[in-house]
Design a protein around this motif. Sequence first.
Motif, PDB file in Angstrom:
ATOM      1  N   SER A 165      38.117  23.044  21.310  1.00 57.04           N
ATOM      2  CA  SER A 165      39.493  23.957  21.051  1.00 57.04           C
ATOM      3  C   SER A 165      39.948  24.219  22.628  1.00 57.04           C
ATOM      4  N   THR A 166      39.311  24.755  23.468  1.00 56.78           N
ATOM      5  CA  THR A 166      39.709  24.987  24.672  1.00 56.78           C
ATOM      6  C   THR A 166      40.407  23.823  25.475  1.00 56.78           C
ATOM      7  N   GLU A 167      39.568  22.657  25.287  1.00 58.64           N
ATOM      8  CA  GLU A 167      40.293  21.518  25.885  1.00 58.64           C
ATOM      9  C   GLU A 167      41.439  21.230  25.129  1.00 58.64           C
ATOM     10  N   LYS A 168      41.689  21.272  23.890  1.00 59.01           N
ATOM     11  CA  LYS A 168      43.058  21.140  23.314  1.00 59.01           C
ATOM     12  C   LYS A 168      44.167  22.243  24.001  1.00 59.01           C
ATOM     13  N   ILE A 169      43.599  23.382  24.041  1.00 67.97           N
ATOM     14  CA  ILE A 169      44.421  24.583  24.564  1.00 67.97           C
ATOM     15  C   ILE A 169      44.880  23.964  25.942  1.00 67.97           C
ATOM     16  N   ALA A 170      43.982  23.554  26.698  1.00 67.60           N
ATOM     17  CA  ALA A 170      44.297  23.364  28.050  1.00 67.60           C
ATOM     18  C   ALA A 170      45.489  22.032  28.226  1.00 67.60           C
ATOM     19  N   GLN A 171      45.163  21.032  27.192  1.00 68.18           N
ATOM     20  CA  GLN A 171      45.861  19.947  26.925  1.00 68.18           C
ATOM     21  C   GLN A 171      47.219  20.407  26.697  1.00 68.18           C
ATOM     22  N   TYR A 172      47.532  21.490  25.738  1.00 67.40           N
ATOM     23  CA  TYR A 172      48.632  21.931  25.385  1.00 67.40           C
ATOM     24  C   TYR A 172      49.633  22.552  26.681  1.00 67.40           C
ATOM     25  N   MET A 381      49.605  25.953  34.197  1.00 63.81           N
ATOM     26  CA  MET A 381      48.736  25.113  34.987  1.00 63.81           C
ATOM     27  C   MET A 381      47.459  26.271  35.112  1.00 63.81           C
ATOM     28  N   GLU A 382      47.832  27.330  35.401  1.00 65.63           N
ATOM     29  CA  GLU A 382      46.652  28.218  35.706  1.00 65.63           C
ATOM     30  C   GLU A 382      45.824  28.447  34.412  1.00 65.63           C
ATOM     31  N   ALA A 383      46.723  28.610  33.202  1.00 65.41           N
ATOM     32  CA  ALA A 383      45.890  28.647  32.212  1.00 65.41           C
ATOM     33  C   ALA A 383      45.349  27.468  31.773  1.00 65.41           C
ATOM     34  N   ALA A 384      45.746  26.294  31.925  1.00 67.70           N
ATOM     35  CA  ALA A 384      45.153  24.880  31.592  1.00 67.70           C
ATOM     36  C   ALA A 384      43.881  24.869  32.657  1.00 67.70           C
ATOM     37  N   GLU A 385      44.140  25.115  33.720  1.00 66.65           N
ATOM     38  CA  GLU A 385      42.501  25.053  34.584  1.00 66.65           C
ATOM     39  C   GLU A 385      41.447  26.081  34.206  1.00 66.65           C
ATOM     40  N   SER A 391      35.772  24.724  29.141  1.00 70.97           N
ATOM     41  CA  SER A 391      35.401  23.741  28.230  1.00 70.97           C
ATOM     42  C   SER A 391      33.966  22.833  28.948  1.00 70.97           C
ATOM     43  N   ALA A 392      34.405  22.821  30.153  1.00 70.21           N
ATOM     44  CA  ALA A 392      33.378  22.078  31.145  1.00 70.21           C
ATOM     45  C   ALA A 392      31.976  22.834  31.236  1.00 70.21           C
ATOM     46  N   ARG A 393      32.222  24.129  31.361  1.00 68.04           N
ATOM     47  CA  ARG A 393      30.998  25.098  31.636  1.00 68.04           C
ATOM     48  C   ARG A 393      30.136  24.870  30.091  1.00 68.04           C
ATOM     49  N   ILE A 394      31.016  24.948  28.931  1.00 67.13           N
ATOM     50  CA  ILE A 394      30.118  24.938  27.520  1.00 67.13           C
ATOM     51  C   ILE A 394      29.387  23.765  27.426  1.00 67.13           C
TER      52      ILE A 394
END
Length: 502
Positions: A165-172, A381-385, A391-394
Amino acid sequence: MCPLRKESSKSLLCGKRTIRVTCLCLSALLMVLLLITLVFHLNHNRNKDSITDDASVRDRVEFSSKTCVFENGISIQIPQSADFHIETVAKSSKDSKNFQASMLQITKKLIHSLKVANNTAEKIDLLSTEVKDQLNYIYRSLDFYGNSNRLLEFIEQPLKNVTQSTEKIAQYFLLTARKFEQLFDLMKVVVHGSIGKKLIDLERSLYIVEGQMNSSVHSKRKLEKAIEFMTNSSIEAALRLQQNQDEFEMATLELKSLQSRSNSVNCFENWEWNWWPLTYTTTSTCFGRPSDDDWANSKSRLENAKWKSNCSNQEVSDVQEKIQKWNKVDQDLSIFIEKLAKNKNNLHKKLAMFNGTSGESLVQMESETCKMTAGFTNIYMEAAEFFLNISARISNNLAILEPTTANMSINSRPMPSDTFLELRSNLKKITNEVLDRGAAFANIPKLIFRHSNVFRFEIEQLRQMRTQKTINSGSLVKLLANIRKSHLKRNKSADQISQKCD
């Protein structure tokens, strides 16, 4: 008888001799008188000849070369016909059509970007709610199950869901940011590309033409005043020429009168005899001879009159030549101004095809687009990062968890305490961070789009402009500024962005 005859002969002979001597004397006297008369006549003729020669010399007056000074001059900068240059303008309307197509493309891109931002906002809102629920569940499970194997069973899948989900949020967020970046790239192409340059060239041409018209009209007014002044000067110069010619004629007649007087001089000669030696002397007395002062004054007046007449003639000629030349320039200026007026009208028509768009408003449109897109892009971009980092840490913690869960069953020994404590500490930290900062980032679309159907008013305006074909940079500048001010009020970097884009 003889003595008487002798006496008579002697007397007769003496008488003849006396007569002969007397005749000789009379002849000599007559010769002297003739010589005197001849000398008198020669002397008289010599005097007449000298008078005639003197008069002819006076008739040949030598004139000095004085410089003519005109007082009717005027100082004016007269444009030359060779300097008249018309700024050429293409007659094709292709540029304006291409510009309208580009503005239509920008409008479509802006509508699409706003729609994407609106749609992704709803998706981000749903995903962020799921992430929040999953993280709350994980947080409770960490405290409730301790380090038992059941903990790993219950939190593994929720962690995977949060990662996805966090990865999808970042992609959006990235998708929305890229849409605004593409909008700005398109804007730069239009502003700085051939279309923008054509528009700027048209404006530059109009500026040059207007400057040429103002300068030419001003020059024509000055030239008309100068021609009027020189026309009046020409009349005055013609009057002066007539006066000076009359004065020259009078001076000429005066000198001729002196010459006539010199030729009709009456001279009388007195002569006296000198009996011994036999000579005579003569004195001549003339009446009516002009004096040297009369000759000098008459010559001076004639010289001055002829100089003034020549100067006046030259002045009239110069003034007429200048008037003729200035009239030709005035005609050329009139033709040039007429051509400039046509060219100016043509330029206004060309610019009207751009629906009021100007080079300056193009720059403003680029600036407003920069501010709006940079505002959205920076935030997204800040939110995506942030969400990519979560997502990476999880995922990293799942990498620790997966080998353990794969080798353990329900009855197996629990996870080693140190591994569990590290995992629990990391997950709690991530959970707290996401629930705190992640909620703020996830709420960004809500803060930007405060109600449903966001950008509805702006999109409707764009559609009307597109339908009515009234799209121009001025209307877009206002619309972009309204979007930026309405939806990016809490953008902390607004001042920096404004400085960068201006």
